[in-house]
Scaffold this motif. Structure first.
Motif, PDB file in Angstrom:
ATOM      1  N   ALA A  61       0.838  -1.185   0.000  1.00 32.40           N
ATOM      2  CA  ALA A  61       0.000   0.000   0.000  1.00 32.40           C
ATOM      3  C   ALA A  61       0.878   1.241   0.000  1.00 32.40           C
ATOM      4  O   ALA A  61       1.976   1.251   0.565  1.00 32.40           O
ATOM      5  CB  ALA A  61      -0.917   0.002   1.220  1.00 32.40           C
ATOM      6  N   ASP A  62       0.391   2.312  -0.631  1.00 29.49           N
ATOM      7  CA  ASP A  62       1.174   3.537  -0.695  1.00 29.49           C
ATOM      8  C   ASP A  62       1.556   4.055   0.683  1.00 29.49           C
ATOM      9  O   ASP A  62       2.638   4.615   0.865  1.00 29.49           O
ATOM     10  CB  ASP A  62       0.401   4.614  -1.453  1.00 29.49           C
ATOM     11  CG  ASP A  62       0.298   4.331  -2.934  1.00 29.49           C
ATOM     12  OD1 ASP A  62      -0.564   4.950  -3.587  1.00 29.49           O
ATOM     13  OD2 ASP A  62       1.073   3.503  -3.452  1.00 29.49           O
ATOM     14  N   ALA A  63       0.689   3.863   1.659  1.00 31.17           N
ATOM     15  CA  ALA A  63       0.928   4.395   2.991  1.00 31.17           C
ATOM     16  C   ALA A  63       2.122   3.759   3.691  1.00 31.17           C
ATOM     17  O   ALA A  63       2.677   4.359   4.618  1.00 31.17           O
ATOM     18  CB  ALA A  63      -0.327   4.224   3.852  1.00 31.17           C
ATOM     19  N   PRO A  88       2.261   6.979  14.321  1.00 27.16           N
ATOM     20  CA  PRO A  88       1.040   6.731  15.086  1.00 27.16           C
ATOM     21  C   PRO A  88      -0.121   6.234  14.234  1.00 27.16           C
ATOM     22  O   PRO A  88      -0.932   5.431  14.714  1.00 27.16           O
ATOM     23  CB  PRO A  88       0.732   8.097  15.709  1.00 27.16           C
ATOM     24  CG  PRO A  88       2.070   8.734  15.848  1.00 27.16           C
ATOM     25  CD  PRO A  88       2.848   8.296  14.628  1.00 27.16           C
ATOM     26  N   GLU A  89      -0.214   6.678  12.993  1.00 29.50           N
ATOM     27  CA  GLU A  89      -1.285   6.231  12.118  1.00 29.50           C
ATOM     28  C   GLU A  89      -1.159   4.776  11.683  1.00 29.50           C
ATOM     29  O   GLU A  89      -2.073   4.241  11.050  1.00 29.50           O
ATOM     30  CB  GLU A  89      -1.403   7.139  10.883  1.00 29.50           C
ATOM     31  CG  GLU A  89      -0.089   7.405  10.185  1.00 29.50           C
ATOM     32  CD  GLU A  89       0.549   8.722  10.613  1.00 29.50           C
ATOM     33  OE1 GLU A  89       0.971   9.485   9.716  1.00 29.50           O
ATOM     34  OE2 GLU A  89       0.621   8.989  11.821  1.00 29.50           O
ATOM     35  N   ASP A  90      -0.041   4.139  12.005  1.00 32.05           N
ATOM     36  CA  ASP A  90       0.097   2.706  11.770  1.00 32.05           C
ATOM     37  C   ASP A  90      -0.583   1.874  12.848  1.00 32.05           C
ATOM     38  O   ASP A  90      -0.657   0.644  12.718  1.00 32.05           O
ATOM     39  CB  ASP A  90       1.574   2.308  11.695  1.00 32.05           C
ATOM     40  CG  ASP A  90       2.282   2.909  10.495  1.00 32.05           C
ATOM     41  OD1 ASP A  90       1.695   2.942   9.398  1.00 32.05           O
ATOM     42  OD2 ASP A  90       3.448   3.337  10.663  1.00 32.05           O
ATOM     43  N   THR A  91      -1.042   2.506  13.903  1.00 29.26           N
ATOM     44  CA  THR A  91      -1.707   1.798  14.989  1.00 29.26           C
ATOM     45  C   THR A  91      -2.952   1.091  14.476  1.00 29.26           C
ATOM     46  O   THR A  91      -3.835   1.708  13.877  1.00 29.26           O
ATOM     47  CB  THR A  91      -2.076   2.771  16.110  1.00 29.26           C
ATOM     48  OG1 THR A  91      -0.883   3.312  16.689  1.00 29.26           O
ATOM     49  CG2 THR A  91      -2.876   2.071  17.200  1.00 29.26           C
ATOM     50  N   ALA A  92      -3.026  -0.210  14.700  1.00 29.79           N
ATOM     51  CA  ALA A  92      -4.139  -1.015  14.214  1.00 29.79           C
ATOM     52  C   ALA A  92      -3.945  -2.450  14.663  1.00 29.79           C
ATOM     53  O   ALA A  92      -2.884  -2.819  15.173  1.00 29.79           O
ATOM     54  CB  ALA A  92      -4.224  -0.967  12.684  1.00 29.79           C
ATOM     55  N   VAL A  93      -4.972  -3.251  14.442  1.00 25.79           N
ATOM     56  CA  VAL A  93      -4.827  -4.696  14.527  1.00 25.79           C
ATOM     57  C   VAL A  93      -4.379  -5.189  13.159  1.00 25.79           C
ATOM     58  O   VAL A  93      -5.008  -4.873  12.146  1.00 25.79           O
ATOM     59  CB  VAL A  93      -6.136  -5.382  14.946  1.00 25.79           C
ATOM     60  CG1 VAL A  93      -5.973  -6.901  14.940  1.00 25.79           C
ATOM     61  CG2 VAL A  93      -6.569  -4.904  16.327  1.00 25.79           C
ATOM     62  N   TYR A  94      -3.323  -5.949  13.137  1.00 29.49           N
ATOM     63  CA  TYR A  94      -2.766  -6.453  11.892  1.00 29.49           C
ATOM     64  C   TYR A  94      -3.129  -7.922  11.716  1.00 29.49           C
ATOM     65  O   TYR A  94      -2.964  -8.723  12.635  1.00 29.49           O
ATOM     66  CB  TYR A  94      -1.247  -6.282  11.876  1.00 29.49           C
ATOM     67  CG  TYR A  94      -0.824  -4.860  11.599  1.00 29.49           C
ATOM     68  CD1 TYR A  94      -0.218  -4.518  10.394  1.00 29.49           C
ATOM     69  CD2 TYR A  94      -1.048  -3.868  12.537  1.00 29.49           C
ATOM     70  CE1 TYR A  94       0.150  -3.213  10.136  1.00 29.49           C
ATOM     71  CE2 TYR A  94      -0.689  -2.555  12.280  1.00 29.49           C
ATOM     72  CZ  TYR A  94      -0.084  -2.235  11.081  1.00 29.49           C
ATOM     73  OH  TYR A  94       0.283  -0.938  10.820  1.00 29.49           O
ATOM     74  N   TYR A  95      -3.598  -8.256  10.515  1.00 25.35           N
ATOM     75  CA  TYR A  95      -4.061  -9.592  10.204  1.00 25.35           C
ATOM     76  C   TYR A  95      -3.241 -10.212   9.082  1.00 25.35           C
ATOM     77  O   TYR A  95      -2.962  -9.551   8.077  1.00 25.35           O
ATOM     78  CB  TYR A  95      -5.525  -9.576   9.760  1.00 25.35           C
ATOM     79  CG  TYR A  95      -6.491  -9.102  10.818  1.00 25.35           C
ATOM     80  CD1 TYR A  95      -7.073 -10.000  11.703  1.00 25.35           C
ATOM     81  CD2 TYR A  95      -6.833  -7.761  10.921  1.00 25.35           C
ATOM     82  CE1 TYR A  95      -7.968  -9.567  12.663  1.00 25.35           C
ATOM     83  CE2 TYR A  95      -7.722  -7.321  11.879  1.00 25.35           C
ATOM     84  CZ  TYR A  95      -8.291  -8.225  12.749  1.00 25.35           C
ATOM     85  OH  TYR A  95      -9.179  -7.796  13.700  1.00 25.35           O
ATOM     86  N   CYS A  96      -2.906 -11.453   9.257  1.00 26.15           N
ATOM     87  CA  CYS A  96      -2.307 -12.258   8.212  1.00 26.15           C
ATOM     88  C   CYS A  96      -3.406 -12.982   7.452  1.00 26.15           C
ATOM     89  O   CYS A  96      -4.382 -13.435   8.052  1.00 26.15           O
ATOM     90  CB  CYS A  96      -1.333 -13.258   8.836  1.00 26.15           C
ATOM     91  SG  CYS A  96      -0.544 -14.398   7.684  1.00 26.15           S
ATOM     92  N   ALA A  97      -3.259 -13.090   6.136  1.00 27.89           N
ATOM     93  CA  ALA A  97      -4.269 -13.739   5.314  1.00 27.89           C
ATOM     94  C   ALA A  97      -3.614 -14.561   4.213  1.00 27.89           C
ATOM     95  O   ALA A  97      -2.525 -14.229   3.744  1.00 27.89           O
ATOM     96  CB  ALA A  97      -5.204 -12.702   4.693  1.00 27.89           C
TER      97      ALA A  97
END
Length: 126
Positions: A61-63, A88-97
């Protein structure tokens, strides 16, 4: 039985680095399209990165381009997401798929993927 288990999440300061792992069982990561997605509170789940099966390449992703690197260790049947220069904007739940469909369109969309991990929380402090 397919299982994807994420690990490596936690709290990190802005500008720091962190590596996420996705340990797979019931499938072979070298023969799958393996993706990372993330979801922040109140937002839609969004594409982060994918590594194509065999030698199909990597996409971001560009971000996160230039800051994150996706890779896999076929011997360990594990996919990684190396995250640097965290914001800080990277804060999230990260999922593997995992997607077992091989080549084709839509690798950046959640609907393409057959299997999902339960997620790991990343919190980046300012």
């Amino acid at each position: 039985q397919v299982q994807l288990v994420e690990s490596g999440g936690g709290l990190v300061q802005a500008g720091g680095s962190l590596r996420l792992s996705c340990a797979a069982s019931g499938l072979t990561v070298s023969w799958s399209n393996m993706g990372w997605f993330r979801q922040a509170p109140g937002k839609e789940r969004e594409f982060v990165s994918v590594i194509g099966y065999r030698s199909a390449g990597t996409y971001y992703a560009d971000a996160v381009k230039g800051r994150f690197t996706i890779s896999r260790d076929n011997a360990k049947n594990t996919v990684y997401l190396q995250m640097s220069s965290l914001k800080p904007e990277d804060t999230a739940v990260y999922y593997c798929a995992a997607d077992l469909g091989g080549f084709g369109p839509g690798l950046r969309t959640t609907s393409r993927y057959n299997y999902w991990g339960q997620g790991t929380q990343i919190t980046v402090s300012s």
